[in-house]
Write an enzyme that holds these catalytic residues in place. Structure first.
Site, PDB file in Angstrom:
ATOM      1  N   GLY A  17       8.050 -10.365  39.606  1.00 10.16           N
ATOM      2  CA  GLY A  17       9.117  -9.487  39.603  1.00 10.16           C
ATOM      3  C   GLY A  17      10.155  -9.695  38.664  1.00 10.16           C
ATOM      4  O   GLY A  17      10.347 -10.693  37.997  1.00 10.16           O
ATOM      5  N   LYS A 109      12.618  -1.544  46.992  1.00 11.53           N
ATOM      6  CA  LYS A 109      14.020  -1.586  46.981  1.00 11.53           C
ATOM      7  C   LYS A 109      14.788  -0.091  46.385  1.00 11.53           C
ATOM      8  O   LYS A 109      15.894  -0.231  45.971  1.00 11.53           O
ATOM      9  CB  LYS A 109      14.516  -2.653  45.786  1.00 11.53           C
ATOM     10  N   SER A 149      21.210  -7.275  50.170  1.00 11.38           N
ATOM     11  CA  SER A 149      21.698  -6.244  49.179  1.00 11.38           C
ATOM     12  C   SER A 149      23.103  -5.666  49.680  1.00 11.38           C
ATOM     13  O   SER A 149      23.478  -5.704  50.841  1.00 11.38           O
ATOM     14  CB  SER A 149      20.709  -5.021  49.216  1.00 11.38           C
ATOM     15  N   THR A 151      23.894  -2.705  49.999  1.00 12.53           N
ATOM     16  CA  THR A 151      23.595  -1.528  50.697  1.00 12.53           C
ATOM     17  C   THR A 151      23.677  -1.963  52.074  1.00 12.53           C
ATOM     18  O   THR A 151      24.118  -0.821  52.922  1.00 12.53           O
ATOM     19  CB  THR A 151      22.202  -0.935  50.427  1.00 12.53           C
ATOM     20  N   TYR A 173      16.342   1.761  53.385  1.00 13.12           N
ATOM     21  CA  TYR A 173      16.259   0.466  52.576  1.00 13.12           C
ATOM     22  C   TYR A 173      17.130  -0.559  53.244  1.00 13.12           C
ATOM     23  O   TYR A 173      17.054  -1.640  53.206  1.00 13.12           O
ATOM     24  CB  TYR A 173      16.385   0.833  51.207  1.00 13.12           C
ATOM     25  N   LYS A 177      17.317  -4.417  55.086  1.00 13.60           N
ATOM     26  CA  LYS A 177      18.082  -5.499  54.934  1.00 13.60           C
ATOM     27  C   LYS A 177      18.761  -6.273  56.064  1.00 13.60           C
ATOM     28  O   LYS A 177      19.013  -7.353  56.305  1.00 13.60           O
ATOM     29  CB  LYS A 177      18.974  -5.280  53.723  1.00 13.60           C
ATOM     30  N   PHE A 203      24.623  -7.305  44.132  1.00 11.93           N
ATOM     31  CA  PHE A 203      25.116  -6.120  43.886  1.00 11.93           C
ATOM     32  C   PHE A 203      24.299  -5.464  42.817  1.00 11.93           C
ATOM     33  O   PHE A 203      23.063  -5.274  43.294  1.00 11.93           O
ATOM     34  CB  PHE A 203      26.707  -6.061  43.478  1.00 11.93           C
TER      35      PHE A 203
END
Length: 402
Positions: A17, A109, A149, A151, A173, A177, A203
């Site tokens: 990826g 993601k 993340s 988030t 999502y 995490k 970030f």
């Protein structure tokens, strides 16, 4: 490199990826690691591994040893992390203790998508992490760098965001995490003499390798802003206008603010974290409990709004983007700007490359690879090819409007 220092085998999940390929590039550049990649290719292309390996070969010195040459070759496996038997087959190749550590990047993601198909996100992001850790334990591989993340913070009470902020994700999502971090921390607490893990709270990665050989190539319509703008400028999406989700947030121009960092700076953060898992590392000396687990923000500490990103990409591409304001998108947070001081202090992490460089490197990748790793397809193919060829004909290096 001395022949007395054998290579450490490091497994990278999601290695084909966008982030994974740049992490592998960074690992190979040290010539200290032999990289094993596993990826189910859901949102990645196997050609990225071929290109990363070629970059590594090209950077070898003329007098490279056989061991140095070995570091440029990737042991790639197509593997689904929700299938324990497939994970186990990779570990069996190297035997107990054969894999020194794991950098776990593979995950779905997209915040918006996760609100529509949460069960799939929980299976792919949480269950898969659990299965991976179970197999690692079976094979005495007890070091992990985990791809988390920003988030996880949800709507943070303080900006910039320190790692001490409570975890309260707003989207499925983000919650995957938080759950995966919790699993890791509990595992490290259960056997503090065996397990060590660092969670890296990303970030917003952006840009590409400056060669233009590897970059971000999402399957289908990009879910993130910068690759979407690149696809619009090159002619890969038919949208005439960018939809901006809300302009009534408590930010300078009303649009959401994010902290962008160059993908290669992010990749170097993984190398620093991996080195910090070594037995001689001091990063866990100040842990409040026995568990050898810590989390670090990886960002620049500088927030940029959606409209500022559009302006930066306009400058990089020469494409005059049109945009329209639409309603807020569920799961979006007004401002996610990092406080990266802890990672800088304890890992030596820095992210010096600025937004202009990120946009320039992204556009370099996109113009050299208008269809990413794939081939032209669909009704938009002629336009994208025309734009790419037009850009290649330029002699002064200044982007031309399509």
């Amino acid at each position: 490199m001395s022949s007395q220092e054998p290579l450490k085998h490091v497994l990278v999940t999601g290695g084909a990826g966008y982030i994974g390929s740049h992490v592998i590039y960074t690992l190979q550049a040290t010539r200290r690691y032999k990289v094993i990649s596993i990826d189910n290719l859901h949102n990645a292309h196997p050609e990225s591994l071929d290109r990363v390996a070629q970059l590594a070969r090209d950077s070898l010195p003329p007098d490279a040893s056989e061991q140095d040459k070995d570091t440029a070759e990737i042991d790639g496996h197509t593997c689904d992390l929700t299938k324990r038997d497939q994970i186990r087959a990779v570990f069996e190749k190297y035997g107990k203790g054969g894999i020194w550590g794991v950098i776990h990047i593979a995950a779905y993601k997209a915040v918006g998508e996760s609100t529509q198909i949460p069960l799939i996100y929980y299976e792919n992001n949480v269950s898969a992490t659990n299965y991976l850790l179970q197999v690692m334990e079976e094979f005495d591989c007890t070091r992990m760098v985990y791809s988390s993340s920003a988030t996880v913070y949800g709507t943070p009470p303080v900006i910039p965001i320190p790692e001490t902020t409570r975890l309260k994700a707003d989207s499925p999502y983000g919650k995957t995490k938080v759950m995966s971090e919790t699993i890791l921390e509990d595992l490290c607490a259960s056997e503090p003499q065996r397990w060590r893990a660092l969670s890296l709270r990303y970030f917003n990665p952006a840009g590409a390798h400056p060669s233009g050989q590897i970059g971000e190539d999402p399957r289908g319509r990009p879910g993130n802003l910068l690759p979407l703008l690149a696809h619009m400028a090159i002619g890969r999406v038919k949208d005439s206008k960018l939809r901006v989700f809300g302009n009534d947030y408590p930010t300078p121009d009303g649009t959401c603010v994010r902290d962008y960092l160059h993908v290669l700076d992010l990749a170097k953060g993984h190398l620093l974290a991996l080195d910090a898992l070594a037995p001689e590392s001091k990063v866990f000396d100040n842990c409040p409990a026995d568990a050898r687990f810590k989390a670090y923000n990886l960002g620049r500490g500088k927030g940029v709004s959606v409209l500022q990103i559009v302006e930066a990409m306009k400058k990089a591409t020469g494409y005059d983007f049109e945009w329209e304001i639409v309603g807020r998108r569920r799961g979006d947070v007004p401002d996610l700007t990092a406080d990266p001081a802890l990672a800088q202090k304890e890992l030596g992490f820095t992210a010096p490359q600025d937004l202009e460089t990120m946009c320039r490197d992204l556009w370099n990748w996109q113009t050299k690879n208008p269809w990413g790793y794939g081939e032209p397809e669909g009704e938009l193919a002629p336009r994208a090819q025309h734009v790419a060829e037009k850009l290649k004909r330029e002699t002064n290096g200044v982007p031309v409007k399509s």
